[in-house]
Design an enzyme around this catalytic site. Structure first.
Site, PDB file in Angstrom:
ATOM      1  N   GLY A  42      -9.552   9.375 -27.243  1.00  0.00           N
ATOM      2  CA  GLY A  42      -8.316   8.677 -27.585  1.00  0.00           C
ATOM      3  C   GLY A  42      -7.764   9.122 -28.921  1.00  0.00           C
ATOM      4  N   LEU A  44      -4.783  10.073 -29.317  1.00  0.00           N
ATOM      5  CA  LEU A  44      -4.357  11.370 -28.777  1.00  0.00           C
ATOM      6  C   LEU A  44      -3.354  12.077 -29.678  1.00  0.00           C
ATOM      7  CD1 LEU A  44      -4.038  10.403 -25.014  1.00  0.00           C
ATOM      8  CD2 LEU A  44      -5.990  11.382 -26.236  1.00  0.00           C
ATOM      9  N   GLY A  47      -3.432  18.419 -29.872  1.00  0.00           N
ATOM     10  CA  GLY A  47      -4.585  19.174 -29.372  1.00  0.00           C
ATOM     11  C   GLY A  47      -4.959  18.693 -27.976  1.00  0.00           C
ATOM     12  N   HIS A  48      -5.025  17.367 -27.818  1.00  0.00           N
ATOM     13  CA  HIS A  48      -5.334  16.814 -26.494  1.00  0.00           C
ATOM     14  C   HIS A  48      -4.244  17.191 -25.492  1.00  0.00           C
ATOM     15  CE1 HIS A  48      -7.356  13.686 -29.202  1.00  0.00           C
ATOM     16  NE2 HIS A  48      -8.357  14.221 -28.533  1.00  0.00           N
ATOM     17  N   GLN A 159     -11.293  24.477 -27.914  1.00  0.00           N
ATOM     18  CA  GLN A 159     -12.035  25.422 -28.773  1.00  0.00           C
ATOM     19  C   GLN A 159     -12.407  24.763 -30.100  1.00  0.00           C
ATOM     20  OE1 GLN A 159      -9.913  29.053 -29.815  1.00  0.00           O
ATOM     21  NE2 GLN A 159     -11.198  29.246 -31.627  1.00  0.00           N
ATOM     22  N   ASP A 161     -13.919  22.221 -30.700  1.00  0.00           N
ATOM     23  CA  ASP A 161     -15.345  21.868 -30.674  1.00  0.00           C
ATOM     24  C   ASP A 161     -16.089  22.955 -29.909  1.00  0.00           C
ATOM     25  OD1 ASP A 161     -15.352  18.860 -31.696  1.00  0.00           O
ATOM     26  OD2 ASP A 161     -13.602  19.160 -30.433  1.00  0.00           O
ATOM     27  N   GLN A 164     -19.741  22.470 -28.913  1.00  0.00           N
ATOM     28  CA  GLN A 164     -19.822  21.476 -27.841  1.00  0.00           C
ATOM     29  C   GLN A 164     -19.521  22.133 -26.485  1.00  0.00           C
ATOM     30  OE1 GLN A 164     -17.849  17.416 -28.022  1.00  0.00           O
ATOM     31  NE2 GLN A 164     -16.352  18.503 -26.815  1.00  0.00           N
ATOM     32  N   VAL A 187      -5.296  23.833 -31.602  1.00  0.00           N
ATOM     33  CA  VAL A 187      -3.920  23.547 -32.025  1.00  0.00           C
ATOM     34  C   VAL A 187      -3.965  23.107 -33.482  1.00  0.00           C
ATOM     35  CG1 VAL A 187      -1.878  22.150 -31.574  1.00  0.00           C
ATOM     36  CG2 VAL A 187      -3.367  22.840 -29.680  1.00  0.00           C
ATOM     37  N   SER A 196      -6.874  16.873 -35.686  1.00  0.00           N
ATOM     38  CA  SER A 196      -8.039  16.079 -35.306  1.00  0.00           C
ATOM     39  C   SER A 196      -7.684  14.610 -35.471  1.00  0.00           C
ATOM     40  CB  SER A 196      -9.204  16.430 -36.237  1.00  0.00           C
ATOM     41  OG  SER A 196     -10.150  15.380 -36.224  1.00  0.00           O
TER      42      SER A 196
HETATM   43  P1  AMP Z   1     -11.903  14.208 -28.999  1.00  0.00           P
HETATM   44  O1  AMP Z   1     -10.944  13.157 -28.556  1.00  0.00           O
HETATM   45  O2  AMP Z   1     -11.846  14.509 -30.461  1.00  0.00           O
HETATM   46  O3  AMP Z   1     -13.292  13.996 -28.477  1.00  0.00           O
HETATM   47  O4  AMP Z   1     -11.406  15.553 -28.307  1.00  0.00           O
HETATM   48  C1  AMP Z   1     -11.228  15.640 -26.922  1.00  0.00           C
HETATM   49  C2  AMP Z   1     -11.022  17.080 -26.549  1.00  0.00           C
HETATM   50  O5  AMP Z   1      -9.882  17.580 -27.224  1.00  0.00           O
HETATM   51  C3  AMP Z   1     -12.192  17.979 -26.957  1.00  0.00           C
HETATM   52  O6  AMP Z   1     -12.454  18.901 -25.915  1.00  0.00           O
HETATM   53  C4  AMP Z   1     -11.673  18.664 -28.183  1.00  0.00           C
HETATM   54  O7  AMP Z   1     -12.243  19.937 -28.393  1.00  0.00           O
HETATM   55  C5  AMP Z   1     -10.211  18.788 -27.884  1.00  0.00           C
HETATM   56  N1  AMP Z   1      -9.451  18.929 -29.128  1.00  0.00           N
HETATM   57  C6  AMP Z   1      -9.474  18.104 -30.181  1.00  0.00           C
HETATM   58  N2  AMP Z   1      -8.690  18.580 -31.166  1.00  0.00           N
HETATM   59  C7  AMP Z   1      -8.160  19.735 -30.723  1.00  0.00           C
HETATM   60  C8  AMP Z   1      -7.294  20.712 -31.276  1.00  0.00           C
HETATM   61  N3  AMP Z   1      -6.778  20.607 -32.495  1.00  0.00           N
HETATM   62  N4  AMP Z   1      -6.983  21.786 -30.528  1.00  0.00           N
HETATM   63  C9  AMP Z   1      -7.503  21.928 -29.279  1.00  0.00           C
HETATM   64  N5  AMP Z   1      -8.320  21.044 -28.711  1.00  0.00           N
HETATM   65  C10 AMP Z   1      -8.662  19.971 -29.409  1.00  0.00           C
END
Ligand code: AMP
Length: 524
Positions: A42, A44, A47-48, A159, A161, A164, A187, A196
């Site tokens: 969440g 969001l 990136g998401h 990417q 993470d 991960q 992104v 983030s």
């Molecule tokens: P999170 O909500 O932080 O757990 O992220 C969910 C997904 O979004 C994960 O696969 C992250 O790698 C991806 N994600 C988070 N931030 C970015 C970003 N800036 N660019 C690309 N993917 C992202």
């Protein structure tokens, strides 16, 4: 329920119960539709959204999960204060036409009595794993749970993470999970900071300090682009970028092989630079894939994921850049559908060409099977052409008796067939997938004919190799007529528009009809 929530719920389905989620995707899949899952915590952001967009492009139905997973947070970490704003998330998702949001409660995911965890291997204990003990155990557990609940065909990760993603790729391979991973580039905000959910914790001065992460990576890229390949020198320069602010503390800074995460001393295409740092109490991570100037982020990802396999390929095809083609094949075969898919590597063309075809120019005929003939679990080559129902019938059709004879003149490949789960693969994925058939065929400079086995291969070759629209295609039974096989000549674009004879046959071991031997026709 407030009126706005009801309205949103009509646009996209909000599901909070595991059983409802399971039932929904079961229904979706039974209607022949593909399902993509984008797991998130969440809060969001853009990136998401790139992951969601990619999923929308490739899957019929997209499920976004929103779940702040307690098991991946350590006792001293920010689980309690992690940003949660479901209303805002729903608003954002509704403007992207998302089909379903799965937002279970902690109790729904971890009911009383829950006690089983997925333990990642040693790669889960370095870098992020070392800095956050238990983190990857929690991530692995929740990802397996989400995959089992949603049963997607594709799952999307960022990417951002990277460790991960690589760990989950291992998990998918090790636990034989039936899903394909797609990885999307990082992104960034305009100032370069990787976006983030935790960036919201930063005050303006802290944000300025945080820019050291992306700046250090940018510096590494610049050095590589200017010809530097010594990892030690690059790391030194990167470290220098963190000296400007006293409130930033580097957790780790490393240059590693993107798959093994072992530190490297020399940069090669696809090497990964990664960094984690704390700005006061806020911990951020970032990374960059190093490669040639001007390479797109998607291609860099592809290089990181497929470079090691390519470097071990010794196959040489006269007159063409075999390594470049191999690269594409590895990437595409591994990924099946699109450019930036990351999947457990599969033994495929590269290995069997290396072993079985020392001279690619001797091959005159490519046999295009229905599908899966070359797959690891059902491999003609892996079993050295050992006779089984299919192989015996194939040899009869071609007028040969041994694998040695086969390898002298023929190669066996499968029709354009996304290796995901065939029935649900959307057409657009098939278009991507057809690229690797063309790449494979172009490896053999003296190819004169194709033998196409059965109806699926007929449709695949007609649509994706000869690029004939579905409206121009006769049904296979009408097309085949009474002779038992059909010959046509066609110019094939991937073979420099050479004219090639194509023999369409009944599949040698499927269906009721058999084609007579092609031996004399092929000898002409
Ligand atoms: P999170 O909500 O932080 O757990 O992220 C969910 C997904 O979004 C994960 O696969 C992250 O790698 C991806 N994600 C988070 N931030 C970015 C970003 N800036 N660019 C690309 N993917 C992202």
């Amino acid at each position: 329920m407030p009126a706005r929530d009801t309205a949103l719920k009509q646009l996209m389905r909000l599901i909070t119960s595991v059983s409802e989620m399971k039932a929904l995707t079961r229904g979706t899949r039974s209607r022949g539709k593909s399902v993509g899952l984008v797991p998130t915590m969440g809060a969001l952001h853009k990136g998401h959204i790139t992951l969601i967009r990619q999923a929308k492009q490739q899957c019929d139905v997209v499920v976004t999960s929103v779940f702040v997973n307690p098991t991946q947070f350590g006792p001293e970490e920010d689980f309690e204060r992690y940003p949660r704003n479901l209303d805002k998330d729903f608003n954002l998702l509704s403007s992207y036409n998302i089909d379903t949001v799965f937002a279970p409660s902690t109790e729904e995911m971890y009911p009383e009595g829950f006690q089983t965890f997925v333990e990642p291997g040693p790669r889960g204990e370095i870098y992020e794993g070392a800095a956050r003990p238990g983190h990857f155990r929690g991530v692995s557990t929740v990802v397996v749970k989400l995959l089992n609940i949603v049963q997607p065909d594709m799952v999307y990760f960022g990417q951002k993470d990277f460790q991960q993603a690589i760990m989950i790729r291992r998990l998918v391979e090790d636990l034989n999970l039936n899903v394909r991973l797609v990885l999307c580039p990082i992104v960034r905000d305009e100032d370069g900071l990787a976006i983030s959910s935790r960036n919201g914790y930063l005050k303006p001065a802290q944000r300025e300090s945080a820019l050291a992460l992306s700046r250090s990576l940018r510096r590494a890229e610049e050095l590589v682009h200017s010809g530097e390949s010594d990892a030690r020198k690059i790391l030194e320069e990167m470290r220098g970028m963190f000296k400007e602010s006293s409130r930033i503390r580097v957790d780790y800074l490393a240059i590693v092989n993107p798959l093994s995460f072992e530190p490297v001393s020399r940069i090669t295409t696809g090497t990964l630079a990664l960094v984690a740092a704390r700005i006061d109490r806020v911990r951020l991570i970032d990374n960059a894939i190093l490669g040639p100037v001007g390479t797109s982020p998607e291609d860099l990802l592809q290089m990181a994921l497929s470079a090691p396999a390519v470097s071990t390929t010794e196959a040489r095809a006269p007159g063409i850049d075999a390594e470049a083609v191999m690269h594409k094949i590895e990437g595409c075969r591994d990924c099946a559908a699109i450019s930036t898919i990351l999947l457990p590597p599969r033994e495929f063309m590269a290995s069997y060409i290396k072993r079985d075809y020392p001279d690619l120019s001797s091959v005159r005929t490519a046999v295009i099977g229905r599908h899966a003939t070359a797959r690891v679990d059902n491999s003609f080559y892996r079993n050295n052409g050992r006779p089984n129902r299919f192989v015996t019938a194939l040899y009869d059709l071609l007028g040969i008796t041994t694998f040695a004879e086969f390898k002298k003149r023929f190669i066996l490949t499968d029709v354009i067939q996304c290796h995901t789960s065939a029935p649900r693969v959307p057409d657009k994925a098939m278009h991507y997938c057809s690229r690797h058939l063309r790449n494979e065929l172009s490896l053999f400079p003296n190819l004169e004919s194709l033998v196409v086995l059965g109806e699926d291969a007929y449709l695949g070759v007609q649509r994706f190799l000869l690029e004939r629209g579905p409206d121009k295609l006769q049904s296979f039974s009408n097309f085949m007529g009474s002779e038992g096989w059909v010959e046509e000549r066609a110019d094939i674009s991937c073979l420099d528009n050479r004219s090639v004879r194509i023999f369409y046959c009944h599949h040698p071991s499927l269906g009721y009809q058999r084609s007579p031997s092609l031996a004399s026709a092929l000898a002409k």
